[in-house]
Design a protein around this motif. Structure first.
Motif, short mmCIF file in Angstrom:
data_model
loop_
_atom_site.label_atom_id
_atom_site.label_comp_id
_atom_site.label_asym_id
_atom_site.label_seq_id
_atom_site.Cartn_x
_atom_site.Cartn_y
_atom_site.Cartn_z
N ASP A 144 37.31 37.09 38.05
CA ASP A 144 38.59 37.39 37.39
C ASP A 144 38.41 37.59 35.89
OD1 ASP A 144 40.09 37.40 39.70
OD2 ASP A 144 40.67 35.29 39.53
N ASP A 181 39.66 45.35 32.16
CA ASP A 181 41.04 45.84 31.98
C ASP A 181 41.40 46.05 30.52
OD1 ASP A 181 41.40 45.88 34.71
OD2 ASP A 181 42.51 43.97 34.78
N ARG A 191 39.32 40.99 33.80
CA ARG A 191 40.16 41.01 32.58
C ARG A 191 39.44 41.72 31.44
NH1 ARG A 191 41.77 35.94 34.58
NH2 ARG A 191 40.19 34.82 33.39
#
Length: 136
Positions: A18, A25, A22
């Motif tokens: 995760d 992103d 991030r």
């Protein structure tokens, strides 16, 4: 060119998948999608990102040693003269032998955060078998 899936990049960086998603992103780590829609990180991009993380973390102080492993002390064994200190640094186990006096002065005990600083003239480099099958 070697590429890594998000989970592989996370394992190499010592963070969760995760966290890597991030970073992708927000544009901190470049990635592209493969033919199946999975995000892939180029090996060169991952290496550059890892280097930037290391430089940011090791920005304070001066030392000729470049190998630093931050972790948690998991075991301390002492006798009258010597101490054996084990540190879990991500998936790595680092063991140091030092004087008992040094261990006592540093306050080394189980649960303490410590940094193993290693300078060596003899470093063995291995390539795991599965790395040879990664698409290149």
């Amino acid at each position: 060119m070697t590429t890594f899936r998000i989970s592989e990049a996370a394992a190499l960086l010592g963070v969760s998948p995760d966290t890597v998603r991030r970073w992708v992103d927000v544009g901190r780590l470049p990635a592209r999608r493969d033919e199946h829609g999975h995000r892939m990180v180029a090996g060169a991009d991952l290496a550059a990102f890892a280097r930037s993380q290391i430089e940011a973390e090791n920005g304070s102080g001066h030392s000729s040693a470049r190998n630093r492993f931050r972790g948690i002390v998991t075991e301390v064994i002492k006798d009258a003269v010597m101490a054996q200190v084990e540190i879990a640094a991500g998936p790595y186990r680092v063991v140091s032998l030092m004087s008992r006096q040094a261990a006592d002065e540093l306050g080394l005990e189980v649960g303490v955060v410590a940094v193993a600083v290693i300078k060596s003239t003899n470093v063995v480099v291995e390539i795991p078998d599965h790395a040879r099958t990664v698409s290149q």
